[in-house]
Design an enzyme around this catalytic site. Structure first.
Site, PDB file in Angstrom:
ATOM      1  N   CYS A  59       0.814  -1.214  -0.059  1.00  0.00           N
ATOM      2  CA  CYS A  59       0.014   0.102   0.125  1.00  0.00           C
ATOM      3  C   CYS A  59       0.819   1.195   0.053  1.00  0.00           C
ATOM      4  CB  CYS A  59      -0.885  -0.194   1.072  1.00  0.00           C
ATOM      5  SG  CYS A  59      -1.900   1.435   1.296  1.00  0.00           S
ATOM      6  N   GLY A 160      -2.047  -5.745 -11.065  1.00  0.00           N
ATOM      7  CA  GLY A 160      -1.810  -4.323 -11.771  1.00  0.00           C
ATOM      8  C   GLY A 160      -2.437  -4.087 -12.975  1.00  0.00           C
ATOM      9  N   ALA A 183      -7.998  -5.930  -8.357  1.00  0.00           N
ATOM     10  CA  ALA A 183      -8.572  -5.253  -7.314  1.00  0.00           C
ATOM     11  C   ALA A 183      -9.481  -4.304  -7.817  1.00  0.00           C
ATOM     12  CB  ALA A 183      -7.412  -4.370  -6.531  1.00  0.00           C
ATOM     13  N   ARG A 184      -9.096  -2.954  -8.242  1.00  0.00           N
ATOM     14  CA  ARG A 184     -10.074  -2.097  -8.580  1.00  0.00           C
ATOM     15  C   ARG A 184     -11.012  -2.596  -9.810  1.00  0.00           C
ATOM     16  NH1 ARG A 184      -6.389   3.208  -9.266  1.00  0.00           N
ATOM     17  NH2 ARG A 184      -5.124   1.274 -10.253  1.00  0.00           N
TER      18      ARG A 184
END
Length: 264
Positions: A59, A160, A183-184
């Site tokens: 993070c 990524g 993730a997003r």
């Protein structure tokens, strides 16, 4: 990412940040930590309900770095080693996984060294986000992930800028990794691995059904819908939807705009 220190200190934090059920399996709980004992205590609390923990060493947010969490841990391989060892010693289940998620260094040899040390300590697998701590929207260094994978014998996961099933397959082929982490992209479209380019309405219906059945807290329920509807709503619609403050208001909005009847 759950802050381990808050998690072990507060019942309120545990109740708000960690809920699950028997169907939620396999389940990995990701912690932010900078202390081996605190992390192992948190791991002990969740181990009856989860299949493993992941230590966030990637993070890049300022608050996390200031607290000694997240990506600053890639510069402290000894602490990472101690945290992994302590969890291994405290959790009796030999099948309980302990993994780490990292970013890369400018000098990739340092990242390879970190990963080798983590592997020697007993890490189950490593997820690599292919950017440095300073990079945000620059292209992901997939070749760097490939080099790390070539130097490891435990599984390596690439992460990524994966926003579609095709991109997931491309990254997997480019890096030669054992899998990919999204993730997003997955928040925006939970149906991504089924091949959908944007969230289908059926996915939204399913989420509402699940949330209502399980009593999901409103903030979580609404936040996920905001992510899912990002691509299928106009700016004006977003302003209206994002300002809604109750479950009943959300259900009314979805019924009015998409003809979804939640009573049937």
């Amino acid at each position: 990412m759950i802050v381990a220190a808050d998690f072990i200190r507060s019942i309120k934090a545990r109740d708000s940040e960690f809920t699950t059920n028997q169907g939620d399996c396999p389940l990995i709980v990701q912690f932010a930590a900078n202390d081996a004992r605190i992390l192992s205590d948190a791991a002990r609390i969740v181990c009856p309900y989860a299949n493993g923990i992941d230590i966030n060493c990637g993070c890049p947010q300022r608050w996390a770095l200031a607290e000694g969490y997240g990506a600053c841990l890639i510069n402290n391989p000894e602490l990472v080693r101690d945290m992994v060892k302590q969890v291994r010693n405290q959790v009796e289940n030999p099948r309980f996984s302990v993994s780490i998620k990292i970013r890369i260094h400018d000098d990739l040899t340092r990242t390879v060294d970190l990963c080798r040390k983590a592997e020697a300590t007993g890490v189950s697998w490593i997820t690599v986000h292919g950017r440095t701590v300073e990079e945000r929207h620059q292209p992901v260094h997939y070749e760097a992930i490939k080099i790390i994978k070539q130097n490891m014998s435990i599984p390596v996961i690439a992460n990524g800028d994966i926003r579609s099933l095709k991109e997931a397959e491309n990254v997997w082929h480019i890096t030669g990794t054992d899998g990919v982490m999204v993730a997003r992209g997955l928040l925006a479209n939970p149906a991504i691995f089924a091949g959908y380019e944007e969230t289908p309405l059926k996915c939204i219906w399913d989420w509402v059904d699940i949330a209502l059945e399980l009593g999901t807290p409103y903030m979580c329920f609404h936040q996920h819908l905001m992510y899912m509807m990002e691509k299928i709503t106009s700016r004006q619609e977003k302003r209206i939807f994002n300002a809604l403050s109750s479950t009943s208001a959300v259900l009314d909005y979805l019924t009015d705009h998409y003809g979804i009847d939640w009573t049937s």
